[in-house]
Design an enzyme around this catalytic site. Structure first.
Site, short mmCIF file in Angstrom:
data_model
loop_
_atom_site.label_atom_id
_atom_site.label_comp_id
_atom_site.label_asym_id
_atom_site.label_seq_id
_atom_site.Cartn_x
_atom_site.Cartn_y
_atom_site.Cartn_z
N GLN A 74 0.84 -1.20 0.00
CA GLN A 74 0.00 0.00 0.00
C GLN A 74 0.87 1.25 0.00
O GLN A 74 1.90 1.30 0.66
CB GLN A 74 -0.86 -0.05 1.26
CG GLN A 74 -1.96 0.96 1.35
CD GLN A 74 -2.86 0.68 2.55
OE1 GLN A 74 -2.93 -0.44 3.03
NE2 GLN A 74 -3.52 1.70 3.05
N SER A 117 4.28 -6.37 2.75
CA SER A 117 3.00 -6.19 3.44
C SER A 117 1.85 -6.72 2.57
O SER A 117 1.80 -7.91 2.28
CB SER A 117 2.82 -4.71 3.81
OG SER A 117 1.70 -4.54 4.65
N LEU A 118 0.96 -5.86 2.12
CA LEU A 118 -0.14 -6.29 1.24
C LEU A 118 0.38 -7.10 0.06
O LEU A 118 -0.27 -8.07 -0.38
CB LEU A 118 -0.88 -5.05 0.73
CG LEU A 118 -1.85 -5.28 -0.43
CD1 LEU A 118 -3.07 -6.06 0.04
CD2 LEU A 118 -2.26 -3.96 -1.06
N ARG A 149 -9.28 -7.81 4.71
CA ARG A 149 -8.08 -7.25 5.36
C ARG A 149 -8.14 -5.74 5.36
O ARG A 149 -7.87 -5.08 6.37
CB ARG A 149 -6.83 -7.74 4.63
CG ARG A 149 -5.49 -7.32 5.26
CD ARG A 149 -4.35 -7.84 4.38
NE ARG A 149 -3.04 -7.66 4.98
CZ ARG A 149 -2.23 -6.63 4.80
NH1 ARG A 149 -2.65 -5.62 4.04
NH2 ARG A 149 -1.03 -6.58 5.36
N HIS A 155 1.34 -2.34 11.18
CA HIS A 155 2.38 -3.28 11.61
C HIS A 155 2.86 -2.99 13.03
O HIS A 155 4.03 -3.12 13.35
CB HIS A 155 3.54 -3.31 10.61
CG HIS A 155 3.12 -3.83 9.28
ND1 HIS A 155 2.81 -5.15 9.06
CD2 HIS A 155 2.88 -3.20 8.09
CE1 HIS A 155 2.42 -5.31 7.80
NE2 HIS A 155 2.45 -4.14 7.20
N GLN A 185 1.11 -11.08 10.33
CA GLN A 185 1.74 -10.07 9.49
C GLN A 185 1.15 -8.68 9.70
O GLN A 185 1.84 -7.67 9.62
CB GLN A 185 1.62 -10.49 8.01
CG GLN A 185 2.41 -9.63 7.07
CD GLN A 185 1.59 -9.23 5.84
OE1 GLN A 185 0.45 -8.83 5.96
NE2 GLN A 185 2.20 -9.34 4.69
#
Length: 309
Positions: A11, A90-91, A115, A196, A245
């Site tokens: 993102q 990440s994503l 998510r 995170h 995550q």
């Protein structure tokens, strides 16, 4: 030629118009947008291609980014290009999971849609993120640990660029300590929440419940997870890692170093922007970083790979 890795950005790289050429010119890519729209009930071509404010809202950003990455991946795979390993920031890890074949396209879209919603809903007031430049990651993590309140490393991006995350006050205090300890700069990030960090643990646990409904598949292409920077080869590991995550540090530099140690010498960044290609140059100058964002990039990369073999 050594091993080939597909890597997918997270993102933040999104923009209106991303992926439009693939949608208009390549039928397998267009089908990806159709499937994403059917699964989520959203108009993905409209979200990705037409001017709107939703594209920068987490709930919509995540599915828009992943759909674009999946569309480009489909076009690359149709050309017969196969990865030896995959990873995503990440994503972007969901792009790696698609590369591995560990989930169906439909299930990946269902999970990523939830998510985005869960992370948007979970964003607490008083959260912040800050980029720390010019300091070793271990030293940053130690100072965060010694700071009162919730503050930790969100992203180990590359040498000299680490992102911290957590409560606004704790992040501010840690940033001052880091500058005093020799950090070149500490730059507050314009983000919608402390991603995170432990503040999103509940969102990660809720995502785990969404993942319980997903059928995992055996896969032949391994991928490297953000959480441990190690290879995932067993489907049984995936759900727990994807839940963690959301609130764990993204070990991107370590993931890239792990792949290089295993013989990867060429990385293809699949998706909007050149963020990961930029990180790669700082992690290791001796490997090749390619990038596919436009149809002309796809043609150039396929040609280059053909010449290397």
């Amino acid at each position: 030629m050594g091993k080939l890795a597909f890597v997918f950005p997270g993102q933040g790289a999104q923009y209106v118009g991303m992926g439009k050429e693939f949608y208009e010119q390549i039928s397998v890519s267009r089908k990806v947008y159709t499937i994403a729209s059917e699964v989520t009930g959203l108009n993905l071509p409209g979200l990705c291609f037409e001017k709107n404010e939703q594209i920068d809202i987490t709930e919509y950003t995540q599915i828009a980014m992943l759909t674009t990455e999946a569309a480009i991946l489909a076009a690359l795979q149709e050309k017969g290009v196969k990865a030896d390993v995959a990873a995503g920031l990440s994503l972007g890890e969901y792009g790696a999971i698609l590369t591995a074949g560990a989930m169906s396209l439909e299930d990946v879209f269902r999970v990523v849609r939830q998510r985005g919603i869960l992370m948007q809903e979970a964003v607490p007031t008083g959260g912040a993120m800050c980029a720390v430049l010019g300091m070793d990651g271990e030293k940053i993590a130690k100072i965060c640990d010694e700071t009162e309140g919730i503050v930790s490393v969100a992203n180990y991006n590359c040498p000299g660029q680490i992102v911290i995350t957590g409560e606004e006050g704790a992040v501010a205090v840690a940033a001052e300590k880091l500058k005093e300890a020799g950090a070149r700069r500490c730059i507050p990030l314009n983000v919608s929440g402390p991603f995170h960090s432990a503040m999103l643990k509940e969102a990660g646990e809720k995502l785990g419940k969404v993942l319980e409904q997903v059928e995992l598949r055996a896969f032949s292409t391994p991928y490297v997870t953000n959480v441990t920077a190690e290879y995932v080869t067993e489907p049984s590991e995936i759900k727990e890692l994807l839940g963690r995550q959301v609130y764990s540090s993204v070990k991107w530099q370590q993931s890239v170093e792990r792949m290089i140690a295993d013989g990867v010498d060429t990385f293809i960044e699949i998706g909007p922007g050149r963020t990961l290609t930029g990180f790669l140059k700082k992690i290791n100058k001796n490997v090749t970083g390619l990038h596919i964002e436009k149809v002309e990039d796809l043609d150039a990369v396929v040609k280059m790979l053909g010449e290397k073999q």
